[in-house]
Enzyme design. Structure first.
Site, PDB file in Angstrom:
ATOM      1  N   LYS A  92       5.106  -3.492   0.009  1.00 54.67           N
ATOM      2  CA  LYS A  92       5.791  -3.816   1.259  1.00 54.67           C
ATOM      3  C   LYS A  92       4.776  -3.943   2.390  1.00 54.67           C
ATOM      4  O   LYS A  92       4.120  -2.974   2.750  1.00 54.67           O
ATOM      5  CB  LYS A  92       6.810  -2.733   1.649  1.00 54.67           C
ATOM      6  CG  LYS A  92       7.677  -3.153   2.848  1.00 54.67           C
ATOM      7  CD  LYS A  92       8.439  -1.984   3.466  1.00 54.67           C
ATOM      8  CE  LYS A  92       7.693  -1.351   4.611  1.00 54.67           C
ATOM      9  NZ  LYS A  92       7.545  -2.232   5.807  1.00 54.67           N
ATOM     10  N   CYS A 130      -7.010   4.150  12.594  1.00 56.32           N
ATOM     11  CA  CYS A 130      -6.736   5.545  12.229  1.00 56.32           C
ATOM     12  C   CYS A 130      -7.963   6.431  12.397  1.00 56.32           C
ATOM     13  O   CYS A 130      -7.837   7.632  12.634  1.00 56.32           O
ATOM     14  CB  CYS A 130      -6.211   5.622  10.794  1.00 56.32           C
ATOM     15  SG  CYS A 130      -7.247   4.766   9.597  1.00 56.32           S
TER      16      CYS A 130
END
Length: 499
Positions: A192, A302
């Protein structure tokens, strides 16, 4: 039938065309979602519609899992040699290289990163596919000596159908980090992409089709995390799930996996990375690297070095030069010449970042530079510097995921280790010092999965990447990532044992 997205780019940095299907990619075919609904993809540079993509549902995930299982049982997994898997991965890298600028333009269009950095992401993705293409026939087991009466060996076998959920900040690069090791080790995939940035994944699906991967080996199901992502985490036909994103969602995925079939989980999550500048650092280099560490990819990284710790002896001079460097950053349309920073990825992310800037001011920090919107359309934010911060402040403790850095003064080496490690995260860190012993000693004491010395944000396909503490479980990249997608089987053969 799903729509085909076509676009002609006529920009200062790229002129060319692209065309690809916007459906779900299941069993090597582009199809509509079972609900016939679509998701709008918007341009973060102006907030306008780019195109609509097919919206997947739990039913579509189930169809994709069945296609992936069939492929694993018949044409992939143990049915295809490592050599042949490696050839396909290398061919994919070659095709991406031939269409590098087109892919980069698509990435910049729906993500907002500058065309230059999108080109860099495409190059990194190509290198990742090549790297794992080389590993495909080299993930060996071992022969283990126990006695002359037994032959004992291990096999490294693919797990089966794996689920993968990737984020919006590095859409193509995260796709390669996930697909590369999973395909090299013989797994089939249901992936996904983020609903914010699905276009480069769909273009890559077209390339996968062209390269000749067997039907069902790679399946891409567009959709929202609340239904498609949740279904991937819970599905009993998926034996392993890999996720990159926020720590909050990572917890939910781990919980869903535990409550269903206890599937293997790899998580690469958030960070609040410290960047330690000692008083013996090369100041000019440290300033440039520190700015790159926090403002690279618009701060949507991140491992962003968002907590910048500067030794008291050089703090004032560093602050002066750092702000000067920050104010040189050009924030503009990602297809402009000489631009360093484009828009944040979405209105939702823009609002989140601006709320953190407001929080910093409300809690008493000094907004030293930036902190304002750029322009009147799109989601552009000035590179932002806060000083006079306290450990309890949200801008110090929480991941902002935007172009917001905080400068913090420290006095000695023991003091900085405590301050740098005072976080629930442990993804990355950086140390700047011309004393290599001091730098390495500090690097070893920092609780982070990656520590850079006199540089920051440098990644390579052969070097593992992942976090300590709440920054994740497992490692991406390098030989280490192969273990995420491998089941180890021990085989013991009786050559002379008797009862």
């Amino acid at each position: 039938m799903p729509q085909v997205f076509s676009n002609e780019f006529n920009t200062p940095v790229f002129k060319g065309k692209t065309s690809f299907n916007t459906g779900l990619f299941i069993d090597n075919k582009f199809v509509d979602g079972s609900s016939q609904e679509t998701i709008e993809v918007t341009n973060p540079s102006n907030g306008k519609l780019i195109t609509k993509i097919a919206r997947g549902t739990p039913q579509d995930v189930d169809i994709a899992v069945k296609a992936a299982q069939k492929a694993f049982d018949t044409v992939w997994g143990l049915n295809t040699s490592g050599r042949d898997r490696g050839i396909l991965l290398t061919k994919l890298a070659d095709l991406m290289l031939a269409r590098r600028d087109e892919i980069a333009a698509v990435e910049s269009l729906d993500n907002g990163k500058t065309f230059f950095w999108s080109q860099d992401d495409v190059n990194a993705s190509i290198n990742t596919f090549r790297y794992y293409g080389g590993w495909a026939d080299k993930n060996h087991g071992k022969t283990i000596e126990v006695s002359e009466e037994q032959l004992v060996y291990t096999r490294h076998e693919p797990i089966g159908v794996v689920g993968q959920i990737i984020p919006w900040n590095f859409p193509l690069m995260m796709l390669s980090w996930k697909l590369g090791p999973a395909l090299a080790t013989g797994n089939t995939i249901v992936l996904k992409p983020s609903e914010f940035t699905p276009l480069s994944a769909l273009l890559t699906a077209q390339l996968i089709q062209e390269v000749g991967f067997p039907p069902g080996v790679v399946n891409i199901v567009n959709g929202y995390g609340s239904d498609v992502g949740q279904t991937i985490a819970e599905h009993l036909g998926i034996e392993k799930v890999a996720f990159t994103g926020s720590t909050l969602v990572g917890r939910r995925i781990m919980e869903a996996a535990a409550k269903t079939n206890l599937k293997n989980v790899t998580l690469e999550l958030g960070g609040k990375s410290p960047n330690v500048i000692f008083d013996d650092a090369d100041l000019d280099k440290a300033v440039k690297w520190a700015a790159f560490g926090i403002y690279y990819n618009h701060g949507q990284t991140c491992c962003a070095g968002s907590r910048i710790f500067v030794h008291a002896k050089i703090y004032d001079e560093f602050l002066k030069r750092f702000v000067e460097q920050t104010e040189k950053i050009v924030v503009a349309d990602p297809f402009s010449q000489g631009v360093h920073q484009g828009p944040q990825v979405s209105k939702q992310q823009y609002d989140r970042i601006m709320s953190y800037i407001a929080s910093g001011k409300e809690e008493g920090a000094t907004l030293y530079s930036g902190g304002e919107r750029v322009g009147t359309e799109g989601y552009f934010i000035q590179p932002t510097v806060f000083t006079d911060v306290q450990p309890h402040m949200k801008i110090v403790r929480e991941e902002i995921f935007g172009p917001v850095g905080v400068l913090i003064k420290f006095d000695d080496d023991d003091d900085i280790i405590h301050k740098a490690n005072d976080t629930v995260y442990g993804l990355a860190a950086a140390v700047f010092s011309e004393n290599i012993n001091r730098a390495i000693t500090t690097a070893h004491k920092l609780k982070a999965g990656t520590v850079w010395v006199n540089c920051v944000n440098k990644l390579h396909p052969s070097v593992p990447f992942g976090g300590y503490k709440q920054s994740g479980i497992g490692r991406e990249l390098g030989e280490y990532a192969l273990a995420n997608y491998t089941a180890v089987k021990s085989v013991q053969v009786n050559l002379g044992l008797t009862l």
